[in-house]
Structures are given as structure tokens and as C-alpha cells.
Motif scaffolding. Structure first.
Motif, PDB file in Angstrom:
ATOM      1  N   SER A 115     -44.519  -9.296 -63.339  1.00 15.56           N
ATOM      2  CA  SER A 115     -43.720  -8.065 -63.254  1.00 15.56           C
ATOM      3  C   SER A 115     -44.521  -6.940 -62.613  1.00 15.56           C
ATOM      4  O   SER A 115     -43.999  -6.183 -61.799  1.00 15.56           O
ATOM      5  CB  SER A 115     -43.269  -7.626 -64.650  1.00 15.56           C
ATOM      6  N   ARG A 116     -45.780  -6.845 -62.971  1.00 14.21           N
ATOM      7  CA  ARG A 116     -46.630  -5.796 -62.394  1.00 14.21           C
ATOM      8  C   ARG A 116     -46.829  -6.021 -60.901  1.00 14.21           C
ATOM      9  O   ARG A 116     -46.797  -5.079 -60.112  1.00 14.21           O
ATOM     10  CB  ARG A 116     -47.974  -5.762 -63.127  1.00 14.21           C
ATOM     11  N   LEU A 117     -47.018  -7.285 -60.511  1.00 13.45           N
ATOM     12  CA  LEU A 117     -47.250  -7.589 -59.099  1.00 13.45           C
ATOM     13  C   LEU A 117     -45.982  -7.436 -58.249  1.00 13.45           C
ATOM     14  O   LEU A 117     -46.075  -7.370 -57.033  1.00 13.45           O
ATOM     15  CB  LEU A 117     -47.826  -8.997 -58.946  1.00 13.45           C
ATOM     16  N   ALA A 118     -44.832  -7.393 -58.906  1.00 13.98           N
ATOM     17  CA  ALA A 118     -43.592  -7.193 -58.145  1.00 13.98           C
ATOM     18  C   ALA A 118     -43.598  -5.844 -57.435  1.00 13.98           C
ATOM     19  O   ALA A 118     -42.922  -5.659 -56.424  1.00 13.98           O
ATOM     20  CB  ALA A 118     -42.380  -7.302 -59.064  1.00 13.98           C
ATOM     21  N   ALA A 119     -44.399  -4.903 -57.939  1.00 16.79           N
ATOM     22  CA  ALA A 119     -44.499  -3.582 -57.304  1.00 16.79           C
ATOM     23  C   ALA A 119     -45.472  -3.581 -56.130  1.00 16.79           C
ATOM     24  O   ALA A 119     -45.522  -2.620 -55.367  1.00 16.79           O
ATOM     25  CB  ALA A 119     -44.931  -2.537 -58.334  1.00 16.79           C
ATOM     26  N   GLY A 120     -46.247  -4.658 -55.985  1.00 13.74           N
ATOM     27  CA  GLY A 120     -47.173  -4.739 -54.861  1.00 13.74           C
ATOM     28  C   GLY A 120     -48.527  -5.275 -55.269  1.00 13.74           C
ATOM     29  O   GLY A 120     -48.775  -5.565 -56.433  1.00 13.74           O
ATOM     30  N   GLU A 121     -49.373  -5.430 -54.279  1.00 15.05           N
ATOM     31  CA  GLU A 121     -50.715  -5.968 -54.510  1.00 15.05           C
ATOM     32  C   GLU A 121     -51.526  -5.039 -55.409  1.00 15.05           C
ATOM     33  O   GLU A 121     -51.376  -3.816 -55.329  1.00 15.05           O
ATOM     34  CB  GLU A 121     -51.458  -6.104 -53.188  1.00 15.05           C
ATOM     35  N   VAL A 122     -52.373  -5.670 -56.242  1.00 19.82           N
ATOM     36  CA  VAL A 122     -53.177  -4.892 -57.193  1.00 19.82           C
ATOM     37  C   VAL A 122     -54.537  -5.569 -57.333  1.00 19.82           C
ATOM     38  O   VAL A 122     -54.610  -6.801 -57.389  1.00 19.82           O
ATOM     39  CB  VAL A 122     -52.473  -4.841 -58.573  1.00 19.82           C
ATOM     40  N   PRO A 123     -55.613  -4.783 -57.437  1.00 25.37           N
ATOM     41  CA  PRO A 123     -56.906  -5.400 -57.739  1.00 25.37           C
ATOM     42  C   PRO A 123     -56.905  -5.964 -59.159  1.00 25.37           C
ATOM     43  O   PRO A 123     -56.248  -5.402 -60.057  1.00 25.37           O
ATOM     44  CB  PRO A 123     -57.916  -4.254 -57.633  1.00 25.37           C
ATOM     45  N   VAL A 124     -57.628  -7.036 -59.379  1.00 20.54           N
ATOM     46  CA  VAL A 124     -57.661  -7.684 -60.692  1.00 20.54           C
ATOM     47  C   VAL A 124     -58.082  -6.694 -61.775  1.00 20.54           C
ATOM     48  O   VAL A 124     -57.507  -6.675 -62.861  1.00 20.54           O
ATOM     49  CB  VAL A 124     -58.605  -8.906 -60.672  1.00 20.54           C
ATOM     50  N   ARG A 125     -59.059  -5.851 -61.486  1.00 26.36           N
ATOM     51  CA  ARG A 125     -59.540  -4.879 -62.476  1.00 26.36           C
ATOM     52  C   ARG A 125     -58.389  -3.992 -62.965  1.00 26.36           C
ATOM     53  O   ARG A 125     -58.221  -3.780 -64.165  1.00 26.36           O
ATOM     54  CB  ARG A 125     -60.638  -4.013 -61.836  1.00 26.36           C
ATOM     55  N   VAL A 126     -57.565  -3.514 -62.066  1.00 23.89           N
ATOM     56  CA  VAL A 126     -56.423  -2.659 -62.424  1.00 23.89           C
ATOM     57  C   VAL A 126     -55.342  -3.478 -63.127  1.00 23.89           C
ATOM     58  O   VAL A 126     -54.741  -3.026 -64.102  1.00 23.89           O
ATOM     59  CB  VAL A 126     -55.851  -1.962 -61.166  1.00 23.89           C
ATOM     60  N   LEU A 127     -55.136  -4.676 -62.637  1.00 23.88           N
ATOM     61  CA  LEU A 127     -54.115  -5.550 -63.224  1.00 23.88           C
ATOM     62  C   LEU A 127     -54.444  -5.889 -64.677  1.00 23.88           C
ATOM     63  O   LEU A 127     -53.557  -6.005 -65.520  1.00 23.88           O
ATOM     64  CB  LEU A 127     -54.033  -6.829 -62.382  1.00 23.88           C
ATOM     65  N   ALA A 128     -55.725  -5.993 -64.997  1.00 30.26           N
ATOM     66  CA  ALA A 128     -56.157  -6.384 -66.342  1.00 30.26           C
ATOM     67  C   ALA A 128     -56.149  -5.231 -67.338  1.00 30.26           C
ATOM     68  O   ALA A 128     -56.153  -5.467 -68.554  1.00 30.26           O
ATOM     69  CB  ALA A 128     -57.559  -6.989 -66.274  1.00 30.26           C
ATOM     70  N   GLU A 129     -56.138  -3.979 -66.869  1.00 30.71           N
ATOM     71  CA  GLU A 129     -56.287  -2.813 -67.755  1.00 30.71           C
ATOM     72  C   GLU A 129     -55.329  -2.784 -68.942  1.00 30.71           C
ATOM     73  O   GLU A 129     -55.758  -2.503 -70.057  1.00 30.71           O
ATOM     74  CB  GLU A 129     -56.161  -1.518 -66.946  1.00 30.71           C
ATOM     75  N   PRO A 130     -54.032  -3.055 -68.767  1.00 31.41           N
ATOM     76  CA  PRO A 130     -53.127  -2.919 -69.925  1.00 31.41           C
ATOM     77  C   PRO A 130     -53.266  -4.014 -70.982  1.00 31.41           C
ATOM     78  O   PRO A 130     -52.688  -3.887 -72.058  1.00 31.41           O
ATOM     79  CB  PRO A 130     -51.727  -2.960 -69.309  1.00 31.41           C
ATOM     80  N   PHE A 131     -54.019  -5.040 -70.696  1.00 33.20           N
ATOM     81  CA  PHE A 131     -54.086  -6.177 -71.611  1.00 33.20           C
ATOM     82  C   PHE A 131     -55.334  -6.098 -72.477  1.00 33.20           C
ATOM     83  O   PHE A 131     -56.415  -5.806 -71.996  1.00 33.20           O
ATOM     84  CB  PHE A 131     -54.065  -7.497 -70.829  1.00 33.20           C
ATOM     85  N   ASP A 132     -55.149  -6.355 -73.771  1.00 32.17           N
ATOM     86  CA  ASP A 132     -56.241  -6.291 -74.731  1.00 32.17           C
ATOM     87  C   ASP A 132     -56.940  -7.643 -74.795  1.00 32.17           C
ATOM     88  O   ASP A 132     -56.776  -8.393 -75.750  1.00 32.17           O
ATOM     89  CB  ASP A 132     -55.693  -5.884 -76.104  1.00 32.17           C
ATOM     90  N   MET A 133     -57.681  -7.956 -73.740  1.00 33.53           N
ATOM     91  CA  MET A 133     -58.423  -9.218 -73.703  1.00 33.53           C
ATOM     92  C   MET A 133     -59.587  -9.058 -72.734  1.00 33.53           C
ATOM     93  O   MET A 133     -59.618  -8.132 -71.927  1.00 33.53           O
ATOM     94  CB  MET A 133     -57.526 -10.388 -73.299  1.00 33.53           C
ATOM     95  N   THR A 134     -60.533  -9.971 -72.856  1.00 36.43           N
ATOM     96  CA  THR A 134     -61.691  -9.910 -71.969  1.00 36.43           C
ATOM     97  C   THR A 134     -61.273 -10.291 -70.551  1.00 36.43           C
ATOM     98  O   THR A 134     -60.262 -10.985 -70.355  1.00 36.43           O
ATOM     99  CB  THR A 134     -62.792 -10.873 -72.443  1.00 36.43           C
ATOM    100  N   LEU A 135     -62.051  -9.851 -69.595  1.00 37.85           N
ATOM    101  CA  LEU A 135     -61.729 -10.172 -68.204  1.00 37.85           C
ATOM    102  C   LEU A 135     -61.757 -11.685 -67.941  1.00 37.85           C
ATOM    103  O   LEU A 135     -60.870 -12.193 -67.245  1.00 37.85           O
ATOM    104  CB  LEU A 135     -62.673  -9.433 -67.252  1.00 37.85           C
ATOM    105  N   PRO A 136     -62.713 -12.440 -68.517  1.00 41.01           N
ATOM    106  CA  PRO A 136     -62.654 -13.901 -68.311  1.00 41.01           C
ATOM    107  C   PRO A 136     -61.369 -14.542 -68.868  1.00 41.01           C
ATOM    108  O   PRO A 136     -60.811 -15.450 -68.251  1.00 41.01           O
ATOM    109  CB  PRO A 136     -63.889 -14.424 -69.052  1.00 41.01           C
ATOM    110  N   SER A 137     -60.911 -14.057 -70.024  1.00 41.09           N
ATOM    111  CA  SER A 137     -59.647 -14.582 -70.568  1.00 41.09           C
ATOM    112  C   SER A 137     -58.486 -14.217 -69.659  1.00 41.09           C
ATOM    113  O   SER A 137     -57.596 -15.047 -69.397  1.00 41.09           O
ATOM    114  CB  SER A 137     -59.388 -14.025 -71.963  1.00 41.09           C
ATOM    115  N   PHE A 138     -58.489 -12.985 -69.178  1.00 39.51           N
ATOM    116  CA  PHE A 138     -57.426 -12.561 -68.269  1.00 39.51           C
ATOM    117  C   PHE A 138     -57.469 -13.382 -66.977  1.00 39.51           C
ATOM    118  O   PHE A 138     -56.427 -13.768 -66.436  1.00 39.51           O
ATOM    119  CB  PHE A 138     -57.553 -11.063 -67.965  1.00 39.51           C
TER     120      PHE A 138
END
Length: 111
Positions: free
Chosen positions: A25-48
Motif C-alpha cells: 500500500s505504501r509503495l502504491a504512492a511511489g518508490e521509497v527508500p527501504v529506510r523510509v519504508l521501514a519507519e512505521p513498522f515496529d521491527m528491526t531492519l533485518p526482520s523488515f
């Protein structure tokens, strides 16, 4: 994954997870860097990143390295394939229900 053998199976498996659906759903708005894409999720970056790998392995998203960032984007072809499958299933069930309605109407007239 022995139970998910076709690309469409893999796509529906990937979309069965709420985190991955939120990413889509987030990517439907356009390309996003992984760092920004991961921000709303409460998990480590490797899990994401594992969620992203599932989405990428089934062809729903693609990623590329740009400088020091990895960017993700949707891949339209896999979504089109899933949408086409759902549309054909909807058509088949609509036709079945229409035939059932005709049968029930005729049965009611005969009573």
C-alpha cells in the motif's frame, strides 16, 4: 516452498501477511527508500528486510541500490496477473450464481 509453486501462488502467499500488504500500500504512492519504508513498522531492519525479500522473490516489488540507499517499487505485471485471476474467478462465480437464480426462479414457477 513446496506448497507455493507458481508465481501467482507466491504472490498470494506474500500478500497474506499484513506487514507486506502495508508495504505494498505504501509503495502504491511511489518508490521509497527501504529506510523510509521501514519507519512505521515496529521491527528491526533485518526482520523488515525479510518481508521485502518475500515480496521481491514473488515479483510484487523490485529494488535497486542507489548510492547508499536501496529503493523499492511495485512491479505492475504480477499485480495484473493476480487481478486477472481474481476477475476470471469473479466472472465464473457470477455466472454460476446467475444460473442458480434462473433454476430457482423456474423451480418456484413450477410449484
Amino acid at each position: 516452498m513446496p506448497y507455493h509453486s507458481t508465481p501467482l501462488d507466491l504472490a498470494f502467499h506474500a500478500l497474506s501477511d499484513p506487514t507486506r500488504r502495508a508495504v505494498v500500500s505504501r509503495l502504491a504512492a511511489g518508490e521509497v527508500p527501504v529506510r523510509v519504508l521501514a519507519e512505521p513498522f515496529d521491527m528491526t531492519l533485518p526482520s523488515f528486510a525479510q518481508h521485502l525479500k518475500v515480496l521481491e522473490d514473488c515479483g510484487l516489488i523490485a529494488s535497486e541500490k542507489r548510492g547508499r540507499s536501496r529503493w523499492c517499487r511495485l512491479v505492475q505485471a504480477r499485480f495484473d496477473e493476480a487481478a486477472d485471476w481474481m476477475a476470471s474467478e469473479r466472472l465464473r462465480w457470477t455466472q454460476r450464481l446467475d444460473r442458480l437464480e434462473v433454476y430457482l426462479d423456474k423451480t418456484q414457477e413450477d410449484v
